[in-house]
Write a protein that holds these residues in place. Structure first.
Motif, PDB file in Angstrom:
ATOM      1  N   ARG A   2       0.834  -1.199   0.000  1.00 13.54           N
ATOM      2  CA  ARG A   2       0.000   0.000   0.000  1.00 13.54           C
ATOM      3  C   ARG A   2       0.870   1.252   0.000  1.00 13.54           C
ATOM      4  O   ARG A   2       1.708   1.424   0.888  1.00 13.54           O
ATOM      5  N   PRO A   3       0.659   2.159  -0.966  1.00 16.96           N
ATOM      6  CA  PRO A   3       1.380   3.434  -0.922  1.00 16.96           C
ATOM      7  C   PRO A   3       1.006   4.197   0.347  1.00 16.96           C
ATOM      8  O   PRO A   3      -0.126   4.107   0.828  1.00 16.96           O
ATOM      9  N   ALA A   4       1.965   4.946   0.866  1.00 18.46           N
ATOM     10  CA  ALA A   4       1.734   5.676   2.120  1.00 18.46           C
ATOM     11  C   ALA A   4       0.563   6.643   2.003  1.00 18.46           C
ATOM     12  O   ALA A   4      -0.228   6.801   2.947  1.00 18.46           O
ATOM     13  N   LEU A   5       0.424   7.289   0.844  1.00 15.94           N
ATOM     14  CA  LEU A   5      -0.666   8.246   0.667  1.00 15.94           C
ATOM     15  C   LEU A   5      -2.025   7.568   0.747  1.00 15.94           C
ATOM     16  O   LEU A   5      -2.975   8.119   1.295  1.00 15.94           O
ATOM     17  N   VAL A   6      -2.109   6.361   0.190  1.00 16.41           N
ATOM     18  CA  VAL A   6      -3.374   5.629   0.247  1.00 16.41           C
ATOM     19  C   VAL A   6      -3.673   5.221   1.686  1.00 16.41           C
ATOM     20  O   VAL A   6      -4.820   5.249   2.123  1.00 16.41           O
ATOM     21  N   CYS A   7      -2.657   4.864   2.429  1.00 15.49           N
ATOM     22  CA  CYS A   7      -2.843   4.519   3.844  1.00 15.49           C
ATOM     23  C   CYS A   7      -3.437   5.700   4.603  1.00 15.49           C
ATOM     24  O   CYS A   7      -4.261   5.514   5.504  1.00 15.49           O
ATOM     25  N   LEU A  19      -8.946  -1.787  -3.378  1.00 14.18           N
ATOM     26  CA  LEU A  19      -9.019  -2.506  -4.648  1.00 14.18           C
ATOM     27  C   LEU A  19      -8.113  -1.837  -5.677  1.00 14.18           C
ATOM     28  O   LEU A  19      -7.977  -0.610  -5.688  1.00 14.18           O
ATOM     29  N   ALA A  20      -7.515  -2.638  -6.546  1.00 16.40           N
ATOM     30  CA  ALA A  20      -6.684  -2.100  -7.638  1.00 16.40           C
ATOM     31  C   ALA A  20      -6.865  -2.992  -8.856  1.00 16.40           C
ATOM     32  O   ALA A  20      -6.991  -4.215  -8.742  1.00 16.40           O
ATOM     33  N   ILE A  26      -6.809   2.680  -8.372  1.00 12.92           N
ATOM     34  CA  ILE A  26      -7.146   2.267  -7.011  1.00 12.92           C
ATOM     35  C   ILE A  26      -8.516   2.804  -6.609  1.00 12.92           C
ATOM     36  O   ILE A  26      -8.872   3.945  -6.913  1.00 12.92           O
ATOM     37  N   SER A  27      -9.278   1.964  -5.941  1.00 13.56           N
ATOM     38  CA  SER A  27     -10.564   2.356  -5.375  1.00 13.56           C
ATOM     39  C   SER A  27     -10.649   1.809  -3.960  1.00 13.56           C
ATOM     40  O   SER A  27      -9.961   0.853  -3.603  1.00 13.56           O
ATOM     41  N   ILE A  28     -11.502   2.433  -3.169  1.00 18.18           N
ATOM     42  CA  ILE A  28     -11.718   1.986  -1.796  1.00 18.18           C
ATOM     43  C   ILE A  28     -13.182   1.586  -1.659  1.00 18.18           C
ATOM     44  O   ILE A  28     -14.086   2.382  -1.927  1.00 18.18           O
ATOM     45  N   LEU A  29     -13.399   0.333  -1.287  1.00 18.72           N
ATOM     46  CA  LEU A  29     -14.747  -0.213  -1.125  1.00 18.72           C
ATOM     47  C   LEU A  29     -15.117  -0.187   0.350  1.00 18.72           C
ATOM     48  O   LEU A  29     -14.385  -0.713   1.192  1.00 18.72           O
ATOM     49  N   VAL A  30     -16.249   0.439   0.655  1.00 15.09           N
ATOM     50  CA  VAL A  30     -16.677   0.585   2.048  1.00 15.09           C
ATOM     51  C   VAL A  30     -18.115   0.105   2.188  1.00 15.09           C
ATOM     52  O   VAL A  30     -19.008   0.631   1.516  1.00 15.09           O
ATOM     53  N   PRO A  31     -18.366  -0.894   3.024  1.00 10.88           N
ATOM     54  CA  PRO A  31     -19.750  -1.328   3.237  1.00 10.88           C
ATOM     55  C   PRO A  31     -20.540  -0.251   3.971  1.00 10.88           C
ATOM     56  O   PRO A  31     -20.011   0.428   4.853  1.00 10.88           O
ATOM     57  N   ALA A  32     -21.783  -0.096   3.593  1.00  3.36           N
ATOM     58  CA  ALA A  32     -22.629   0.952   4.173  1.00  3.36           C
ATOM     59  C   ALA A  32     -23.220   0.471   5.497  1.00  3.36           C
ATOM     60  O   ALA A  32     -24.420   0.211   5.612  1.00  3.36           O
ATOM     61  N   LEU A  33     -22.370   0.364   6.497  1.00  2.00           N
ATOM     62  CA  LEU A  33     -22.780  -0.115   7.814  1.00  2.00           C
ATOM     63  C   LEU A  33     -22.994   1.062   8.764  1.00  2.00           C
ATOM     64  O   LEU A  33     -22.353   2.105   8.639  1.00  2.00           O
ATOM     65  N   GLU A  34     -23.875   0.867   9.704  1.00  2.00           N
ATOM     66  CA  GLU A  34     -24.074   1.875  10.739  1.00  2.00           C
ATOM     67  C   GLU A  34     -22.929   1.771  11.737  1.00  2.00           C
ATOM     68  O   GLU A  34     -22.641   0.697  12.256  1.00  2.00           O
ATOM     69  N   VAL A  35     -22.256   2.875  11.983  1.00  2.81           N
ATOM     70  CA  VAL A  35     -21.110   2.879  12.885  1.00  2.81           C
ATOM     71  C   VAL A  35     -21.294   3.928  13.973  1.00  2.81           C
ATOM     72  O   VAL A  35     -22.103   4.848  13.841  1.00  2.81           O
ATOM     73  N   PRO A  77     -13.450   5.916  -5.932  1.00  5.47           N
ATOM     74  CA  PRO A  77     -12.238   5.911  -6.758  1.00  5.47           C
ATOM     75  C   PRO A  77     -11.207   6.876  -6.175  1.00  5.47           C
ATOM     76  O   PRO A  77     -11.551   7.968  -5.712  1.00  5.47           O
ATOM     77  N   VAL A  78      -9.953   6.470  -6.176  1.00  5.96           N
ATOM     78  CA  VAL A  78      -8.869   7.301  -5.650  1.00  5.96           C
ATOM     79  C   VAL A  78      -8.234   8.068  -6.804  1.00  5.96           C
ATOM     80  O   VAL A  78      -7.945   7.491  -7.868  1.00  5.96           O
ATOM     81  N   HIS A  79      -8.034   9.351  -6.601  1.00  2.65           N
ATOM     82  CA  HIS A  79      -7.393  10.189  -7.630  1.00  2.65           C
ATOM     83  C   HIS A  79      -5.982   9.691  -7.906  1.00  2.65           C
ATOM     84  O   HIS A  79      -5.332   9.107  -7.030  1.00  2.65           O
ATOM     85  N   VAL A  80      -5.510   9.917  -9.124  1.00  7.13           N
ATOM     86  CA  VAL A  80      -4.189   9.422  -9.519  1.00  7.13           C
ATOM     87  C   VAL A  80      -3.079   9.963  -8.611  1.00  7.13           C
ATOM     88  O   VAL A  80      -2.046   9.318  -8.424  1.00  7.13           O
ATOM     89  N   SER A  81      -3.301  11.121  -8.016  1.00  2.00           N
ATOM     90  CA  SER A  81      -2.321  11.693  -7.088  1.00  2.00           C
ATOM     91  C   SER A  81      -2.330  10.977  -5.738  1.00  2.00           C
ATOM     92  O   SER A  81      -1.453  11.192  -4.914  1.00  2.00           O
ATOM     93  N   MET A  82      -3.361  10.145  -5.518  1.00  2.00           N
ATOM     94  CA  MET A  82      -3.554   9.408  -4.267  1.00  2.00           C
ATOM     95  C   MET A  82      -3.701  10.337  -3.054  1.00  2.00           C
ATOM     96  O   MET A  82      -3.413   9.951  -1.925  1.00  2.00           O
ATOM     97  N   SER A  83      -4.168  11.534  -3.317  1.00  2.00           N
ATOM     98  CA  SER A  83      -4.324  12.491  -2.225  1.00  2.00           C
ATOM     99  C   SER A  83      -5.782  12.678  -1.808  1.00  2.00           C
ATOM    100  O   SER A  83      -6.058  13.254  -0.766  1.00  2.00           O
ATOM    101  N   PHE A  84      -6.717  12.184  -2.616  1.00  2.00           N
ATOM    102  CA  PHE A  84      -8.128  12.284  -2.233  1.00  2.00           C
ATOM    103  C   PHE A  84      -8.953  11.258  -2.995  1.00  2.00           C
ATOM    104  O   PHE A  84      -8.494  10.665  -3.973  1.00  2.00           O
ATOM    105  N   MET A  85     -10.186  11.059  -2.504  1.00  2.00           N
ATOM    106  CA  MET A  85     -11.117  10.126  -3.121  1.00  2.00           C
ATOM    107  C   MET A  85     -12.259  10.887  -3.776  1.00  2.00           C
ATOM    108  O   MET A  85     -12.633  11.967  -3.313  1.00  2.00           O
TER     109      MET A  85
END
Length: 199
Positions: A2-7, A19-20, A26-35, A77-85
Motif C-alpha cells: 500500500r502506498p503511504a498516501l493511500v494509507c 481494490l486495484a 485504485i478504489s476503496i470499497l466501504v460497506p454501508a454499515l451503521e457505525v 475511486p482514488v485520484h491518480v495523485s492518491m491524495s483524495f477520493m
C-alpha cells in the motif's frame, strides 16, 4: 504494497477494502454499515469505530437501516495523485463525511461539506447517513466550524439538523482565534450564516 498516501486515505475507515485493477487504478470499497464512536473511559480521545451489529433486540432497527439503502457498498475511486477520493453520489459523500468527522479529520470534513449542499429533501438513504452526525458530540473548535458549514449548506433545504445552528455558530465565533485556516468560513459565508441564524 500500500502506498503511504493511500494509507492516509484509509485512516478512520477500518471496515474498508482496497481494490486495484491491472492499470493500477485504485478504489476503496466501504460497506454501508451503521457505525458509532463509543466513549472509552480509559481512552477519552480515541477515534476507534464500532460497527453496530444486529442482535435480537436491534434486528428490526437493522432491517430498517438496510431497507433504506440503494446500495450496501460505496465505491470511492482514488485520484491518480492518491491524495483524495471521489464521491460519486451524495449518499457516498455523506457517509464519508460522517467517517471523517468520527476520526476528527476536520479539514476533510470541511472540504467534503462543500459537496453536500442541497435545496431539496434527502432520500431515505442520504437522510440516515446524515443522521449519524447527530451521535457525534465534540467540543473542538473545528467541530463547531464544520457543523456551522454543514448547516449553512443545507439551510435552503427541508433537511433537519440534529444540532442548534445558532449555538454552533456562536461557539465557532467564540473560538475563531484558534480555528485552523482550513476550517474557516469565507467572509460572505459568515455573513450568510448570521442571516440564516438571525443573529
Amino acid at each position: 504494497l500500500r502506498p503511504a498516501l493511500v494509507c492516509n486515505l484509509l485512516q478512520g475507515i477500518p471496515h474498508s477494502i482496497l481494490l486495484a485493477d491491472i492499470n493500477q487504478s485504485i478504489s476503496i470499497l466501504v460497506p454501508a454499515l451503521e457505525v458509532t464512536r463509543p466513549k472509552i473511559q480509559l481512552a477519552p480521545f480515541s477515534t476507534e469505530l464500532v460497527v453496530i451489529r444486529g442482535d435480537y433486540e436491534t434486528f428490526a432497527r437493522k432491517q430498517d437501516w438496510y431497507m433504506k439503502l440503494d446500495t450496501r457498498y460505496y465505491l470511492y475511486p482514488v485520484h491518480v495523485s492518491m491524495s483524495f477520493m471521489f464521491t460519486p453520489t451524495l449518499a457516498s459523500a455523506l457517509y464519508l463525511l460522517v467517517l471523517r468527522f468520527f476520526h476528527w479529520e476536520f479539514k476533510d470534513v470541511f472540504q467534503l461539506a462543500s459537496t453536500i449542499g442541497t435545496d431539496v429533501e434527502f432520500t431515505p438513504e442520504e437522510k440516515q447517513n446524515f443522521g449519524m452526525l447527530g451521535s457525534i458530540s465534540d467540543s473542538r473548535p473545528e467541530a463547531h466550524a464544520c457543523c456551522a458549514k454543514i448547516g449553512l449548506l443545507v439551510a435552503d433545504s427541508p433537511v433537519q439538523l440534529d444540532w442548534f445552528l445558532p449555538k454552533e455558530t456562536a461557539r465557532m465565533i467564540r473560538n475563531s482565534a484558534v480555528i485552523s485556516l482550513e476550517c474557516r468560513l469565507s467572509e460572505n459565508e459568515e455573513r450568510r450564516l448570521l442571516v440564516v441564524c438571525k443573529l
